[in-house]
Motif scaffolding. Structure first.
Motif, PDB file in Angstrom:
ATOM      1  N   VAL C 106       0.842  -1.206   0.000  1.00  0.00           N
ATOM      2  CA  VAL C 106       0.000   0.000   0.000  1.00  0.00           C
ATOM      3  C   VAL C 106       0.876   1.255   0.000  1.00  0.00           C
ATOM      4  CG1 VAL C 106      -1.623   1.344   1.373  1.00  0.00           C
ATOM      5  CG2 VAL C 106      -2.038  -1.080   0.995  1.00  0.00           C
ATOM      6  N   ILE C 107       1.935   1.242   0.814  1.00  0.00           N
ATOM      7  CA  ILE C 107       2.846   2.404   0.822  1.00  0.00           C
ATOM      8  C   ILE C 107       3.404   2.606  -0.586  1.00  0.00           C
ATOM      9  CG2 ILE C 107       4.990   3.357   1.763  1.00  0.00           C
ATOM     10  CD1 ILE C 107       4.503   1.456   4.196  1.00  0.00           C
ATOM     11  N   THR C 108       3.847   1.505  -1.201  1.00  0.00           N
ATOM     12  CA  THR C 108       4.416   1.592  -2.546  1.00  0.00           C
ATOM     13  C   THR C 108       3.417   2.217  -3.511  1.00  0.00           C
ATOM     14  OG1 THR C 108       5.549  -0.464  -2.045  1.00  0.00           O
ATOM     15  CG2 THR C 108       5.536   0.238  -4.342  1.00  0.00           C
ATOM     16  N   LEU C 109       2.176   1.737  -3.443  1.00  0.00           N
ATOM     17  CA  LEU C 109       1.169   2.233  -4.386  1.00  0.00           C
ATOM     18  C   LEU C 109       0.836   3.695  -4.133  1.00  0.00           C
ATOM     19  CD1 LEU C 109      -1.016  -0.944  -4.519  1.00  0.00           C
ATOM     20  CD2 LEU C 109       0.159   0.132  -6.428  1.00  0.00           C
ATOM     21  N   VAL C 110       0.819   4.075  -2.874  1.00  0.00           N
ATOM     22  CA  VAL C 110       0.527   5.476  -2.565  1.00  0.00           C
ATOM     23  C   VAL C 110       1.623   6.356  -3.172  1.00  0.00           C
ATOM     24  CG1 VAL C 110       0.441   7.161  -0.698  1.00  0.00           C
ATOM     25  CG2 VAL C 110      -0.861   5.047  -0.517  1.00  0.00           C
ATOM     26  N   VAL C 111       2.875   5.941  -2.992  1.00  0.00           N
ATOM     27  CA  VAL C 111       3.981   6.737  -3.534  1.00  0.00           C
ATOM     28  C   VAL C 111       3.905   6.776  -5.060  1.00  0.00           C
ATOM     29  CG1 VAL C 111       6.484   6.864  -3.776  1.00  0.00           C
ATOM     30  CG2 VAL C 111       5.461   6.339  -1.559  1.00  0.00           C
ATOM     31  N   ASN C 112       3.671   5.623  -5.669  1.00  0.00           N
ATOM     32  CA  ASN C 112       3.539   5.552  -7.129  1.00  0.00           C
ATOM     33  C   ASN C 112       2.438   6.470  -7.637  1.00  0.00           C
ATOM     34  OD1 ASN C 112       5.404   3.862  -8.208  1.00  0.00           O
ATOM     35  ND2 ASN C 112       4.261   2.018  -7.721  1.00  0.00           N
ATOM     36  N   THR C 113       1.280   6.360  -6.980  1.00  0.00           N
ATOM     37  CA  THR C 113       0.133   7.155  -7.409  1.00  0.00           C
ATOM     38  C   THR C 113       0.442   8.631  -7.248  1.00  0.00           C
ATOM     39  OG1 THR C 113      -1.183   5.369  -6.513  1.00  0.00           O
ATOM     40  CG2 THR C 113      -2.362   7.327  -7.230  1.00  0.00           C
ATOM     41  N   PHE C 114       1.123   8.945  -6.159  1.00  0.00           N
ATOM     42  CA  PHE C 114       1.485  10.336  -5.931  1.00  0.00           C
ATOM     43  C   PHE C 114       2.326  10.851  -7.098  1.00  0.00           C
ATOM     44  CE2 PHE C 114       4.446  13.537  -4.274  1.00  0.00           C
ATOM     45  CZ  PHE C 114       3.539  14.480  -3.841  1.00  0.00           C
ATOM     46  N   LEU C 115       3.320  10.067  -7.500  1.00  0.00           N
ATOM     47  CA  LEU C 115       4.193  10.498  -8.598  1.00  0.00           C
ATOM     48  C   LEU C 115       3.407  10.660  -9.895  1.00  0.00           C
ATOM     49  CD1 LEU C 115       7.370   8.323  -7.977  1.00  0.00           C
ATOM     50  CD2 LEU C 115       7.079  10.777  -7.607  1.00  0.00           C
ATOM     51  N   MET C 116       2.585   9.656 -10.184  1.00  0.00           N
ATOM     52  CA  MET C 116       1.828   9.707 -11.438  1.00  0.00           C
ATOM     53  C   MET C 116       0.846  10.872 -11.425  1.00  0.00           C
ATOM     54  SD  MET C 116       1.218   5.721 -12.478  1.00  0.00           S
ATOM     55  CE  MET C 116       0.353   5.193 -11.032  1.00  0.00           C
ATOM     56  N   SER C 117       0.181  11.073 -10.270  1.00  0.00           N
ATOM     57  CA  SER C 117      -0.818  12.136 -10.167  1.00  0.00           C
ATOM     58  C   SER C 117      -0.180  13.497 -10.317  1.00  0.00           C
ATOM     59  CB  SER C 117      -1.528  12.069  -8.824  1.00  0.00           C
ATOM     60  OG  SER C 117      -2.072  10.803  -8.655  1.00  0.00           O
ATOM     61  N   LEU C 118       1.028  13.620  -9.794  1.00  0.00           N
ATOM     62  CA  LEU C 118       1.755  14.866  -9.925  1.00  0.00           C
ATOM     63  C   LEU C 118       1.858  15.224 -11.402  1.00  0.00           C
ATOM     64  CD1 LEU C 118       2.830  16.411  -7.539  1.00  0.00           C
ATOM     65  CD2 LEU C 118       5.107  15.534  -8.035  1.00  0.00           C
ATOM     66  N   GLY C 119       2.129  14.224 -12.213  1.00  0.00           N
ATOM     67  CA  GLY C 119       2.208  14.447 -13.656  1.00  0.00           C
ATOM     68  C   GLY C 119       0.890  14.984 -14.203  1.00  0.00           C
ATOM     69  N   VAL C 120      -0.215  14.353 -13.772  1.00  0.00           N
ATOM     70  CA  VAL C 120      -1.528  14.790 -14.255  1.00  0.00           C
ATOM     71  C   VAL C 120      -1.804  16.223 -13.810  1.00  0.00           C
ATOM     72  CG1 VAL C 120      -4.001  14.358 -14.158  1.00  0.00           C
ATOM     73  CG2 VAL C 120      -2.409  12.434 -14.231  1.00  0.00           C
ATOM     74  N   LEU C 121      -1.497  16.532 -12.541  1.00  0.00           N
ATOM     75  CA  LEU C 121      -1.772  17.875 -12.029  1.00  0.00           C
ATOM     76  C   LEU C 121      -0.919  18.913 -12.752  1.00  0.00           C
ATOM     77  CD1 LEU C 121      -2.231  17.160  -8.214  1.00  0.00           C
ATOM     78  CD2 LEU C 121      -3.973  17.792  -9.884  1.00  0.00           C
ATOM     79  N   LEU C 122       0.319  18.551 -13.051  1.00  0.00           N
ATOM     80  CA  LEU C 122       1.172  19.482 -13.792  1.00  0.00           C
ATOM     81  C   LEU C 122       0.614  19.718 -15.193  1.00  0.00           C
ATOM     82  CD1 LEU C 122       4.782  18.414 -12.732  1.00  0.00           C
ATOM     83  CD2 LEU C 122       3.522  20.485 -12.108  1.00  0.00           C
ATOM     84  N   ALA C 123       0.160  18.635 -15.830  1.00  0.00           N
ATOM     85  CA  ALA C 123      -0.426  18.778 -17.164  1.00  0.00           C
ATOM     86  C   ALA C 123      -1.651  19.688 -17.100  1.00  0.00           C
ATOM     87  CB  ALA C 123      -0.812  17.411 -17.710  1.00  0.00           C
ATOM     88  N   LEU C 124      -2.437  19.519 -16.035  1.00  0.00           N
ATOM     89  CA  LEU C 124      -3.639  20.329 -15.840  1.00  0.00           C
ATOM     90  C   LEU C 124      -3.265  21.797 -15.666  1.00  0.00           C
ATOM     91  CD1 LEU C 124      -6.679  19.893 -15.519  1.00  0.00           C
ATOM     92  CD2 LEU C 124      -6.329  19.700 -13.068  1.00  0.00           C
ATOM     93  N   LEU C 125      -2.245  21.997 -14.862  1.00  0.00           N
ATOM     94  CA  LEU C 125      -1.772  23.352 -14.604  1.00  0.00           C
ATOM     95  C   LEU C 125      -1.289  23.989 -15.907  1.00  0.00           C
ATOM     96  CD1 LEU C 125      -1.400  25.199 -12.156  1.00  0.00           C
ATOM     97  CD2 LEU C 125       0.932  24.367 -11.967  1.00  0.00           C
ATOM     98  N   TYR C 126      -0.624  23.203 -16.729  1.00  0.00           N
ATOM     99  CA  TYR C 126      -0.098  23.698 -17.991  1.00  0.00           C
ATOM    100  C   TYR C 126      -1.238  24.127 -18.908  1.00  0.00           C
ATOM    101  CZ  TYR C 126       2.172  23.686 -22.539  1.00  0.00           C
ATOM    102  OH  TYR C 126       2.608  24.026 -23.776  1.00  0.00           O
ATOM    103  N   VAL C 127      -2.307  23.324 -18.909  1.00  0.00           N
ATOM    104  CA  VAL C 127      -3.435  23.602 -19.798  1.00  0.00           C
ATOM    105  C   VAL C 127      -4.267  24.764 -19.283  1.00  0.00           C
ATOM    106  CG1 VAL C 127      -5.619  22.675 -20.640  1.00  0.00           C
ATOM    107  CG2 VAL C 127      -3.556  21.289 -20.731  1.00  0.00           C
ATOM    108  N   ALA C 128      -4.538  24.748 -17.957  1.00  0.00           N
ATOM    109  CA  ALA C 128      -5.477  25.729 -17.408  1.00  0.00           C
ATOM    110  C   ALA C 128      -4.776  26.959 -16.834  1.00  0.00           C
ATOM    111  CB  ALA C 128      -6.342  25.074 -16.334  1.00  0.00           C
TER     112      ALA C 128
END
Lengths: 307, 313, 258
Positions: C106-128
């Motif tokens: 679970v810790i591993t997945l939380v960290v992984n998801t955090f990294l991947m989500s960061l990418g999505v949020l950055l992409a969102l920030l770039y667009v909006a």
């Protein structure tokens, strides 16, 4: 086995607690989410898009949409809703995915056409759905029967209804009795006798439990309407002779109007209130047009679709 | 108090899918290993040695019987703080370095962190792995893995060390080193219970051995007592070739070097052989008793030789 | 918590971190998040929607692959490769091993998801160019994705407690797909009759409800998610995971290790 017993017990209890708890939560989440789920459905409003996304498993996807349509109707109906915006899109997607899913046309047309709250009150959509079904399944005589129904009961276009029933009668497997009904339809459109014949037709030929039940309720409603008509005539006669309203069925009986308290098709005695005839439980008696208390809307009836 | 007491352990397997047949991996037996002993658990491959060790460590469950370890119930998990175990052909987390692996096992054994920090290099030194302390295990050879395996079995300074085929995968030098480690463990007062099919290891190391064959315990005892049960042999050396056919007829193997003939034959045939040499008027050089080995014991009692290990290098 | 459970959890996390295959998957997810910007530019006016939809779907799908991949790899593999022998030869209870593995995953997945989500949020920030209140739903959607991973991991653990790595993976994927249609499954059950209905209902309720854990569509439209749904989904995922992990322990306690 030292130390194995308690561990087993503790984890067995945890497993059961977890399973029971999650099942309860699913119900809570479900109760919260019907709207959200439907938004998802609407998110792909095109049947073609759904078909592509189904990756070729269109049969399965059709079944899923069919279930969704039934669940949607059941859920809305259970809440007494009068708006069924998504019923047609869901049925349209279902039948585009699997054009040979005949029950979807039958069920769909019945519940699309009937007036709220028994249905969506969209008879034109029901006709569209049935015509789509007929072009995909030209040998299904029952689709013509349902088409006739929609024209007869909801659109009240007795000529179109007669044409549809004529078709149904002539098709292989079709019931020849329909020919006679079709013949009288044009002249006697709207009378109870014709309605009864039509619903009997469905009742005797339908295998789908929900639709049979629906026909049964319609027949009961027709019975009721006939009985109430007779009772009202008797009361009117009484009033003309005595110049006042009868106080009870006993008084009616004493004056030669019947011998017992009249019983409605639900098995309850009719009420006699200020010279009006009323059914005892209008809330469980759908489709009736007579015997309703003043101002009472026709009932939504018991759940039609199993939830 | 015995370090290991096996009380009628039995293990049956069901084999086959549709028609299940029962296969007995281990027949019930009793065995007690005393504290401070080096105890060898011998038998050919497939005799049930590994099954016994896995049962003792709670990796598999017996169909009958139980055991006591260090005087405690064998299913008491805490008894394992005092036990070290090396499985057969061990495989470890290959993404860890040798040091990390030992630290991990130390922590799991409930070691004090400070004691552990001192202990890890010490144990690595002891198995000759100091140079590879910070190398990931994926780069290790089979012999190196075996050494790390022994290190992890003794990292928490256990009272009882159970080793499954500790010498396998090692070169002759490595094997010698492991022997030294086992000896030194005994000197520290530990009990060592190890399985092997290499009999020479058992002969040089063990205070006592148990012999297992086809899931059945065949013998327990001191090595000398077991080999004494096997009839002794003698080596006869004499000068001259004339007596050779007669001695060979007694079932001896004769080898001639220069003018000397050497023959090894059962003790019982010694008199007949000496008679033959005397009749041929040849000069007797020596008569020496040959010490029976465990291999002789195996050959004679079990009718088979334990499979010699195939060296990997 | 018990120190052995923590030790095992920490080591599980370390193993995942050192596994290169995982980086590849995370990299692909980030690539998709980046790619969503390009797709978004093509689809006029709905850039934000496309970025959120595509990005979160990538996080969810790659995350599930990772969850199943490491969930099974790290337990079945231990049994298969016998690394477990030396662990269970310690004073480690079998339940501690399973629970420790679960937490590590679970810790591993939380960290992984955090990294991947960061990418999505950055992409969102770039667009909006800015983050708004409505973007909170994106965070909720990510949180639900994590809950989904918790359930998938627990199931992967359950399956690998009794079957081979390959079979466990197949089972976990199958349940993931079935769970995505959980509501329809309950619908089917409700439409059947008699004994079938009882059986189908039980089966339907045993399946995880992934549909309710998917609010990507709402996130794309920046629609708020009801607070109750967040609460119920959290409790739901935790209870489901509890049942699966406890079930895994029950099976694993009895298992003879090959």
């Amino acid at each position: 086995m030292k130390s194995r017993g308690p561990v087993t017990l503790v984890f067995a209890v945890l497993t059961l607690l977890g399973l029971a708890g999650q099942a309860l939560l699913v119900r809570k989440v479900d109760a919260l989410r019907p709207e959200a789920t439907l938004e998802e459905v609407l998110y792909i409003p095109s049947a073609k898009a759904v078909k592509r996304m189904g990756l070729g498993y269109t049969g399965l996807v059709a079944d899923i949409y069919w279930t969704r349509a039934v669940q949607y109707f059941g859920r809305k109906h259970g809440k007494g809703s009068t708006r069924y915006e998504l019923l047609y899109p869901l049925l349209d997607i279902t039948t585009s995915l699997d054009p040979n899913l005949v029950p979807a046309y039958e069920f769909g047309s019945t519940f699309l056409a009937q007036r709220p709250p028994q249905g969506a009150g969209q008879p034109e959509k029901a006709v569209a759905l049935l015509e789509k079904g007929i072009s995909a399944n030209p040998n299904e005589w029952k689709l013509y029967l349902h088409l006739g129904f929609v024209y007869y009961f909801e659109i009240k276009d007795y000529l179109a209804a007669a044409r549809a029933l004529q078709h149904a009668a002539e098709m292989p497997g079709g019931n020849p009795e329909l020919r006679a009904i079709a013949g009288t339809l044009a002249q006697h459109g709207g009378d109870l006798q014709t309605s009864r014949q039509l619903w009997m037709m469905v009742y005797q030929n339908e295998k789908q439990a929900q639709l049979r039940k629906n026909a049964e309720r319609h027949l009961a409603a027709i019975d009721n309407d006939e009985i109430v008509t007779v009772l009202e005539a008797a009361i009117a006669d009484f009033r003309r002779r005595t110049g006042r309203d009868p106080k009870s069925w006993a008084e009616m009986n004493a004056n030669g109007y019947g011998r017992t308290v009249p019983i409605d098709p639900q098995g309850d005695a009719y009420l006699l209130i200020e010279g009006r005839v009323e059914v005892a439980h209008p809330e469980t008696f759908p489709f009736i047009t007579k015997g309703l208390p003043p101002g009472q809307q026709p009932s939504i009836g018991p759940q039609i679709v199993v939830q | 108090m015995p370090a290991i007491e096996i009380l009628g352990l039995e293990k049956k397997y069901e084999v086959g899918f549709l028609r299940k047949t029962e296969k007995v991996a281990l027949k019930p037996f009793e065995l007690a290993v005393q504290e401070g002993e080096i105890f060898g658990y011998l038998g050919p491959n497939g005799a049930g040695k590994t099954t016994t060790l896995k049962l003792l460590m709670g990796l598999i469950f017996p169909t009958a019987g139980s055991a006591r370890l260090l005087g405690r119930h064998w299913r008491d998990p805490d008894v394992k703080t005092e036990i070290g175990f090396l499985p057969e052909q061990p495989y470890f987390y290959d993404y860890l370095t040798a040091t990390e692996l030992l630290e991990y096992y130390g922590e799991l054994s409930g070691m004090d962190p400070t004691a552990q920090r001192l202990r890890v290099p010490e144990v690595l030194e002891r198995v000759g792995m100091t140079a590879a302390a910070s190398t990931q295990l994926r780069k290790f050879s089979k012999g190196m893995l075996q050494r790390v395996g022994i290190a992890q079995a003794i990292i928490h300074d256990p009272k009882l060390v159970i080793l499954d085929e500790p010498m396998s995968g090692l070169d002759p030098m490595g094997r010698l080193e492991v022997r030294d480690i086992i000896h030194s463990l005994k000197d520290e007062g530990k009990t060592v219970f190890f399985s092997t099919h290499i009999l020479s290891d058992a002969e040089t190391l063990c205070d006592r051995v148990a012999v297992l064959n086809e899931g059945e315990l065949r013998a327990i005892g001191v090595v000398a007592d077991l080999t004494a049960q096997v009839g002794g042999k003698v080596e006869v050396v004499w000068q001259g070739e004339k007596a050779k056919p007669a001695v060979e007829a007694l079932g001896a193997e004769c080898r001639t070097t220069a003018s000397l003939v050497r023959a090894v034959l059962p003790e019982a045939k010694l008199d007949a052989a000496l008679d033959a040499i005397r009749q041929a008027r040849e000069r007797l050089v020596s008569v020496t008793p040959v010490r029976a080995t465990l291999e002789d014991y195996f050959l004679q009692k079990l009718g088979r030789k334990p499979l010699e290990e195939v060296e990997t290098r | 918590m018990n120190s052995r459970v923590l030790t095992i959890a920490a080591n599980t996390f370390r193993e995942a971190v050192r596994d290169r295959v995982l980086y590849n998957l995370v990299f692909f997810a980030l690539l998709m998040a980046g790619g969503s910007i390009l797709v978004g530019q093509i689809s006029i006016d709905i850039e934000r929607q496309v970025v959120v939809n595509l990005g979160l779907t990538a996080v969810s799908l790659f995350g599930v692959v990772i969850a199943i991949f490491i969930g099974i790899g790290l337990v079945s593999k231990e049994i298969e490769k016998r690394t477990l022998y030396t662990v269970l030869a310690r004073p480690v209870r079998r339940w501690e091993f399973i629970v420790g593995k679960f937490f590590g995953l679970v810790i591993t997945l939380v960290v992984n998801t955090f990294l991947m989500s960061l990418g999505v949020l950055l992409a969102l920030l770039y667009v909006a160019h800015k983050l708004e209140r409505g973007d909170l739903t994106v965070v909720v959607a990510i949180y639900f994705i994590v809950l989904q991973f918790v359930v998938v991991t627990a199931l992967a653990l359950l399956f690998s407690s009794f079957s081979s790595p390959l079979l466990s993976a197949v089972l976990a994927f199958a349940v993931f797909i079935v769970g995505t249609f959980a509501e329809d499954l309950r619908g089917f059950a409700a439409m059947s009759q008699g004994v079938t209905r009882v059986g189908a209902t039980i089966a339907a309720y045993l399946m995880p409800n992934f549909a309710a854990l998917n609010v990507i569509a709402e996130a794309a439209h920046a629609k708020p998610v009801a607070g109750n749904l967040i609460l119920f989904n959290t409790v739901y995922a935790l209870l489901y995971a509890l049942a699966a992990v406890a079930g895994a322990v029950l099976i694993f306690e009895r298992r003879n290790l090959k």
